[in-house]
Design a protein around this motif. Structure first.
Motif, PDB file in Angstrom:
ATOM      1  N   SER A  17       7.532   5.063   4.256  1.00  0.00           N
ATOM      2  CA  SER A  17       7.886   6.599   3.995  1.00  0.00           C
ATOM      3  C   SER A  17       9.287   6.929   5.031  1.00  0.00           C
ATOM      4  O   SER A  17      10.147   7.589   4.558  1.00  0.00           O
ATOM      5  N   ARG A  18       9.216   6.359   6.278  1.00  0.00           N
ATOM      6  CA  ARG A  18      10.591   6.573   6.814  1.00  0.00           C
ATOM      7  C   ARG A  18      11.712   6.266   6.274  1.00  0.00           C
ATOM      8  O   ARG A  18      12.929   6.777   6.382  1.00  0.00           O
ATOM      9  N   LEU A  61      -1.323  16.374   4.963  1.00  0.00           N
ATOM     10  CA  LEU A  61      -1.879  15.378   3.937  1.00  0.00           C
ATOM     11  C   LEU A  61      -1.713  13.996   4.620  1.00  0.00           C
ATOM     12  O   LEU A  61      -0.769  13.465   5.216  1.00  0.00           O
ATOM     13  N   PRO A  62      -3.084  12.871   4.358  1.00  0.00           N
ATOM     14  CA  PRO A  62      -2.949  11.657   5.104  1.00  0.00           C
ATOM     15  C   PRO A  62      -2.623  10.603   3.909  1.00  0.00           C
ATOM     16  O   PRO A  62      -2.765  10.994   2.836  1.00  0.00           O
ATOM     17  N   GLN A  63      -2.757   9.168   4.394  1.00  0.00           N
ATOM     18  CA  GLN A  63      -2.712   8.208   3.640  1.00  0.00           C
ATOM     19  C   GLN A  63      -1.451   7.630   3.368  1.00  0.00           C
ATOM     20  O   GLN A  63      -0.398   8.246   2.659  1.00  0.00           O
ATOM     21  N   SER A  64      -1.043   6.578   4.034  1.00  0.00           N
ATOM     22  CA  SER A  64       0.363   6.116   4.017  1.00  0.00           C
ATOM     23  C   SER A  64       0.898   5.711   2.653  1.00  0.00           C
ATOM     24  O   SER A  64       2.252   6.046   2.373  1.00  0.00           O
ATOM     25  N   THR A  65       0.405   5.240   1.689  1.00  0.00           N
ATOM     26  CA  THR A  65       0.777   4.921   0.428  1.00  0.00           C
ATOM     27  C   THR A  65       0.962   6.176  -0.431  1.00  0.00           C
ATOM     28  O   THR A  65       1.862   6.343  -1.155  1.00  0.00           O
ATOM     29  N   ALA A  66       0.011   6.985  -0.530  1.00  0.00           N
ATOM     30  CA  ALA A  66      -0.131   8.336  -0.938  1.00  0.00           C
ATOM     31  C   ALA A  66       1.340   8.967  -0.684  1.00  0.00           C
ATOM     32  O   ALA A  66       1.912   9.834  -1.425  1.00  0.00           O
ATOM     33  N   ILE A  67       1.299   9.193   0.805  1.00  0.00           N
ATOM     34  CA  ILE A  67       2.609   9.803   1.280  1.00  0.00           C
ATOM     35  C   ILE A  67       3.783   8.975   0.804  1.00  0.00           C
ATOM     36  O   ILE A  67       4.983   9.920   0.264  1.00  0.00           O
ATOM     37  N   SER A  68       3.927   7.884   0.771  1.00  0.00           N
ATOM     38  CA  SER A  68       5.336   7.241   0.137  1.00  0.00           C
ATOM     39  C   SER A  68       5.370   7.600  -1.074  1.00  0.00           C
ATOM     40  O   SER A  68       6.598   7.748  -1.439  1.00  0.00           O
ATOM     41  N   ASN A  73       8.443  10.187  -5.555  1.00  0.00           N
ATOM     42  CA  ASN A  73       8.395  11.172  -6.634  1.00  0.00           C
ATOM     43  C   ASN A  73       9.297  12.206  -6.328  1.00  0.00           C
ATOM     44  O   ASN A  73      10.309  12.822  -7.199  1.00  0.00           O
ATOM     45  N   LYS A  74       9.428  12.925  -5.136  1.00  0.00           N
ATOM     46  CA  LYS A  74      10.028  13.963  -4.489  1.00  0.00           C
ATOM     47  C   LYS A  74      11.752  13.568  -4.593  1.00  0.00           C
ATOM     48  O   LYS A  74      12.500  14.440  -5.198  1.00  0.00           O
ATOM     49  N   PHE A  75      11.891  12.429  -4.349  1.00  0.00           N
ATOM     50  CA  PHE A  75      13.573  12.111  -4.281  1.00  0.00           C
ATOM     51  C   PHE A  75      14.116  11.084  -5.357  1.00  0.00           C
ATOM     52  O   PHE A  75      14.836  10.348  -5.448  1.00  0.00           O
ATOM     53  N   GLY A  76      13.332  11.134  -6.517  1.00  0.00           N
ATOM     54  CA  GLY A  76      13.736  10.364  -7.788  1.00  0.00           C
ATOM     55  C   GLY A  76      13.642   8.840  -7.673  1.00  0.00           C
ATOM     56  O   GLY A  76      14.280   8.193  -8.176  1.00  0.00           O
ATOM     57  N   LEU A  77      12.764   8.153  -6.951  1.00  0.00           N
ATOM     58  CA  LEU A  77      12.524   6.795  -6.720  1.00  0.00           C
ATOM     59  C   LEU A  77      11.281   6.169  -7.341  1.00  0.00           C
ATOM     60  O   LEU A  77      11.134   4.920  -7.007  1.00  0.00           O
ATOM     61  N   MET A  90       2.471  -1.319  -8.889  1.00  0.00           N
ATOM     62  CA  MET A  90       1.856  -2.770  -8.574  1.00  0.00           C
ATOM     63  C   MET A  90       2.701  -3.550  -7.296  1.00  0.00           C
ATOM     64  O   MET A  90       1.880  -4.103  -6.567  1.00  0.00           O
ATOM     65  N   PHE A  91       3.933  -3.344  -7.430  1.00  0.00           N
ATOM     66  CA  PHE A  91       4.730  -3.804  -6.401  1.00  0.00           C
ATOM     67  C   PHE A  91       4.185  -3.399  -5.007  1.00  0.00           C
ATOM     68  O   PHE A  91       3.906  -4.358  -4.010  1.00  0.00           O
ATOM     69  N   VAL A  92       4.122  -1.977  -5.051  1.00  0.00           N
ATOM     70  CA  VAL A  92       3.708  -1.452  -3.689  1.00  0.00           C
ATOM     71  C   VAL A  92       2.289  -1.723  -3.062  1.00  0.00           C
ATOM     72  O   VAL A  92       2.107  -2.016  -1.751  1.00  0.00           O
TER      73      VAL A  92
END
Length: 202
Positions: A17-18, A61-68, A73-77, A90-92
């Motif tokens: 996320s960072r 809101l928690p959970q590392s993968t959900a945050i990432s 999505n927010k930044f178009g990635l 699948m990769f993540v």
């Protein structure tokens, strides 16, 4: 108010996320909680876990993968089609669920003999996962044909930050993944974050 990301003073589960935030050049509060502080703060987190992302509206809101995934999505990635989003996921998930769990187990193991056993098990498994992921790389130096995504950042993150902790290297024969890692490292905003982030063990 800006986004606030709370985690321990580690790269660990929050670093993807960072890295996404760095790539997006998004200003946020990087709140690092010490292990001594954690017991008193745990009850005030949504699930009793870290990381936690506080949104602009104050919602936590928690959970590392959900945050990432949210940040991607927010930044178009996150990919330009449902199929690309699926490939990113699948990769993540392979990296964040399978590889992280196994390699972190090696990194945190204190008993030398047990650590050696875990490392002997982890190396071929990680190499096998990487060989399988290599086949799904669609671009010349990106996972997706359409360009740079959070899947690329996740690949860079695991190869740059996690595998070295357990003394595991990406197979030189996996040229597509090496190209993805090189592209990730070459991103100016990511390079700037790597230069200034706190030095931690994991």
């Amino acid at each position: 108010m800006p986004l606030k990301l709370e985690y321990f003073n580690l790269r660990g589960a929050a670093e993807l996320s960072r890295l996404i935030l760095a790539y997006a050049d998004e200003k946020y509060e990087d709140c690092r909680i010490s292990f001594e502080e954690w017991p008193s703060k745990k009850a005030n987190t949504p699930l009793g876990t870290l990381p936690v992302l506080t949104l602009e509206n104050g919602e936590k809101l928690p959970q590392s993968t959900a945050i990432s995934r949210y940040l991607a999505n927010k930044f178009g990635l996150a990919g330009k089609s449902n199929e690309e989003k699926l490939l990113c996921d699948m990769f993540v998930e392979t990296i964040k669920v399978d590889m992280w769990k196994m390699v972190a187990g090696v990194a945190f193991e204190k008993d030398p003999s047990v650590k050696a056993e875990k490392l002997a098990e982890a190396r071929p498994k990680v190499n096998d996962w990487m060989q399988r992921l290599e086949k799904y790389v669609q671009g010349s130096d990106t996972v997706l044909k359409s360009g740079f995504s959070w899947a690329d950042i996740a690949v860079f993150n695991v190869v740059n930050d996690l595998l070295p902790v357990a003394n595991i290297q990406l197979d030189p024969k996996l040229t597509k993944l090496h190209a993805v890692v090189k592209r990730g490292k070459a991103q100016p905003k990511i390079a700037a974050w790597l230069a200034k982030r706190p030095v931690t063990d994991l």
